[in-house]
Design a protein around this motif. Structure first.
Motif, mmCIF file in Angstrom:
data_model
loop_
_atom_site.group_PDB
_atom_site.id
_atom_site.type_symbol
_atom_site.label_atom_id
_atom_site.label_comp_id
_atom_site.label_asym_id
_atom_site.label_seq_id
_atom_site.Cartn_x
_atom_site.Cartn_y
_atom_site.Cartn_z
ATOM 1 N N GLN A 25 0.906 -1.116 0.068
ATOM 2 C CA GLN A 25 -0.039 0.152 -0.183
ATOM 3 C C GLN A 25 0.876 1.331 -0.107
ATOM 4 O OE1 GLN A 25 -2.515 0.960 3.389
ATOM 5 N NE2 GLN A 25 -4.187 0.838 1.952
ATOM 6 N N MET A 26 0.836 1.977 -1.189
ATOM 7 C CA MET A 26 1.878 3.075 -1.448
ATOM 8 C C MET A 26 1.404 4.233 -0.296
ATOM 9 S SD MET A 26 2.424 3.492 -5.199
ATOM 10 C CE MET A 26 3.753 4.677 -5.085
ATOM 11 N N ARG A 27 2.481 4.972 0.129
ATOM 12 C CA ARG A 27 2.303 6.315 0.742
ATOM 13 C C ARG A 27 2.793 7.308 0.098
ATOM 14 N NH1 ARG A 27 -0.467 2.942 3.175
ATOM 15 N NH2 ARG A 27 -0.384 2.373 5.397
ATOM 16 N N SER A 28 2.275 8.636 0.662
ATOM 17 C CA SER A 28 2.870 9.757 -0.139
ATOM 18 C C SER A 28 4.054 10.148 -0.119
ATOM 19 C CB SER A 28 1.871 11.055 0.404
ATOM 20 O OG SER A 28 2.291 11.264 1.783
ATOM 21 N N ALA A 29 4.851 9.831 0.773
ATOM 22 C CA ALA A 29 6.236 10.133 1.212
ATOM 23 C C ALA A 29 7.189 9.033 0.357
ATOM 24 C CB ALA A 29 6.656 10.392 2.535
ATOM 25 N N TRP A 30 6.693 7.927 -0.222
ATOM 26 C CA TRP A 30 7.528 7.059 -0.745
ATOM 27 C C TRP A 30 8.374 7.424 -1.974
ATOM 28 C CZ3 TRP A 30 4.866 1.519 -0.892
ATOM 29 C CH2 TRP A 30 4.945 1.098 0.583
ATOM 30 N N THR A 31 9.348 7.079 -2.179
ATOM 31 C CA THR A 31 10.412 7.222 -3.243
ATOM 32 C C THR A 31 10.260 5.998 -4.134
ATOM 33 O OG1 THR A 31 12.180 6.336 -2.135
ATOM 34 C CG2 THR A 31 11.772 8.883 -2.083
ATOM 35 N N ARG A 32 11.006 5.826 -5.421
ATOM 36 C CA ARG A 32 11.263 4.594 -6.042
ATOM 37 C C ARG A 32 11.948 3.604 -4.936
ATOM 38 N NH1 ARG A 32 14.223 6.023 -11.348
ATOM 39 N NH2 ARG A 32 15.505 7.260 -10.190
ATOM 40 N N LYS A 33 13.100 3.969 -4.536
ATOM 41 C CA LYS A 33 13.681 3.109 -3.535
ATOM 42 C C LYS A 33 12.761 2.421 -2.534
ATOM 43 C CE LYS A 33 17.647 2.680 -0.419
ATOM 44 N NZ LYS A 33 18.852 3.353 0.145
ATOM 45 N N THR A 34 11.926 3.495 -1.994
ATOM 46 C CA THR A 34 10.869 2.903 -0.906
ATOM 47 C C THR A 34 10.143 1.718 -1.465
ATOM 48 O OG1 THR A 34 10.972 5.049 0.151
ATOM 49 C CG2 THR A 34 9.329 3.517 0.873
ATOM 50 N N LEU A 35 9.439 2.160 -2.683
ATOM 51 C CA LEU A 35 8.609 1.319 -3.385
ATOM 52 C C LEU A 35 9.112 -0.268 -3.493
ATOM 53 C CD1 LEU A 35 5.886 0.386 -4.537
ATOM 54 C CD2 LEU A 35 6.687 1.002 -6.835
ATOM 55 N N LEU A 36 10.335 -0.239 -4.241
ATOM 56 C CA LEU A 36 11.162 -1.452 -4.359
ATOM 57 C C LEU A 36 11.367 -2.054 -3.068
ATOM 58 C CD1 LEU A 36 13.751 -0.247 -7.247
ATOM 59 C CD2 LEU A 36 11.478 -1.738 -7.413
ATOM 60 N N GLU A 37 11.826 -1.487 -2.097
ATOM 61 C CA GLU A 37 12.046 -1.998 -0.929
ATOM 62 C C GLU A 37 10.842 -2.791 -0.184
ATOM 63 O OE1 GLU A 37 15.866 0.567 0.736
ATOM 64 O OE2 GLU A 37 13.926 1.029 1.535
ATOM 65 N N LYS A 38 9.868 -2.135 -0.153
ATOM 66 C CA LYS A 38 8.813 -2.779 0.175
ATOM 67 C C LYS A 38 7.819 -3.712 -0.472
ATOM 68 C CE LYS A 38 8.029 0.657 3.591
ATOM 69 N NZ LYS A 38 7.861 0.097 5.223
ATOM 70 N N ILE A 39 8.141 -3.533 -1.771
ATOM 71 C CA ILE A 39 7.870 -4.992 -2.406
ATOM 72 C C ILE A 39 8.656 -6.212 -2.204
ATOM 73 C CG2 ILE A 39 7.615 -5.928 -4.691
ATOM 74 C CD1 ILE A 39 6.953 -2.941 -5.924
ATOM 75 N N LEU A 40 10.063 -5.718 -2.064
ATOM 76 C CA LEU A 40 10.846 -6.860 -1.625
ATOM 77 C C LEU A 40 10.746 -7.505 -0.133
ATOM 78 C CD1 LEU A 40 14.176 -5.803 -3.282
ATOM 79 C CD2 LEU A 40 12.812 -7.852 -3.944
ATOM 80 N N LEU A 41 10.509 -6.697 0.717
ATOM 81 C CA LEU A 41 9.971 -7.127 2.096
ATOM 82 C C LEU A 41 8.857 -7.971 2.049
ATOM 83 C CD1 LEU A 41 10.904 -3.761 4.132
ATOM 84 C CD2 LEU A 41 12.131 -5.701 4.040
ATOM 85 N N GLU A 42 7.642 -7.711 1.189
ATOM 86 C CA GLU A 42 6.467 -8.108 1.079
ATOM 87 C C GLU A 42 7.038 -9.736 0.467
ATOM 88 O OE1 GLU A 42 2.406 -9.271 0.739
ATOM 89 O OE2 GLU A 42 3.628 -7.941 2.166
ATOM 90 N N ILE A 43 7.787 -9.551 -0.369
ATOM 91 C CA ILE A 43 7.973 -11.028 -1.017
ATOM 92 C C ILE A 43 8.841 -11.792 -0.136
ATOM 93 C CG2 ILE A 43 9.584 -11.892 -3.014
ATOM 94 C CD1 ILE A 43 8.902 -9.601 -4.748
#
Length: 237
Positions: A57-75
């Motif tokens: 679930q994206m957040r307003s402050a996320w950067t591209r790096k944050t998105l990739l990190e969050k997806i990897l943590l979910e995986i």
């Protein structure tokens, strides 16, 4: 264990998840869009649990790096650090697992050309299935990026809550109390499509029924008691 009612929006998300292994050559992105409160997130999280999909679930402050990190943590994979390496980690895993990736609050991605291109890279690199979720203007917002927009196979409008949906919500949010059809119809009418408002009102009815000793409640019993409509309270005179 949390109960999930089999509402219409849940059914249509399930249908997309079941057809994630699509015919070769067809686009693999679906977009579920609609106003806040229509139950999009709840439906998608339920499907993620049922189909072992990855959900972020994206957040307003996320950067591209944050998105990739969050997806990897979910995986469940440790991020390697650089953007290209993390992108490769994600695309490799999605390609091998063939599991659906769900990105909620996708409107935040439309604030950045780079973020949209990154998500398209995830899709192109994995050739997997992606469900994006956003507000009612999401299809119009994405028209700016033709290369992304053209890869959306299914545009899925979330449907407002119905009386049938409301009936399914009663055992969860108002257990032990029979809510009469006229009151349920009223709840749906004042909700303006919002599942969330119906849930809040059913909980309120349960609390009131407990205090009043009601086992069954309709408009006659409820009377002029207030219900939650989502409108901001007006200042007194």
């Amino acid at each position: 264990m949390t109960q999930t009612a089999n509402l219409h929006n849940l059914s249509i998300v399930r249908q997309f998840a079941r057809t994630a292994d699509r015919t070769a050559g067809l686009p693999g992105i679906a977009a579920l869009y609609g106003p806040a409160g229509f139950g999009k997130t709840t439906a998608s999280m339920a499907v993620a649990n049922e189909h072992r999909a990855y959900f972020v679930q994206m957040r307003s402050a996320w950067t591209r790096k944050t998105l990739l990190e969050k997806i990897l943590l979910e995986i469940g994979i440790k991020p390697l650090g650089t953007l290209p390496k993390m992108l490769d980690q994600i695309t490799d895993q999605l390609s091998v697992s063939r599991r659906l990736l769900i990105i909620d609050e996708f409107d935040y991605a439309t604030h950045s050309d780079a973020m949209i291109e990154l998500v398209r890279d995830i899709y192109e690199g994995s050739r997997g299935s992606l469900l994006i979720i956003g507000e009612e203007m999401l299809p119009q917002k994405l028209k700016r990026w033709e290369r992304f927009h053209s890869r959306v196979l299914s545009w899925i409008p979330a449907r407002g809550v119905t009386e049938k949906d409301a009936q399914l919500l009663v055992p969860i949010y108002c257990p032990g109390v029979k809510v009469q059809p006229d009151l349920l119809q009223h709840l749906v009418s004042i909700s303006h499509g919002s599942v969330r408002r119906v849930c809040v009102n059913l909980h309120q009815i349960k609390e009131t029924a407990g205090m009043e000793g009601w086992q069954s409640v309709g408009m006659a019993e409820w009377g002029e008691r207030p219900l939650y409509t989502g409108e901001a309270p007006r200042r007194g005179a």
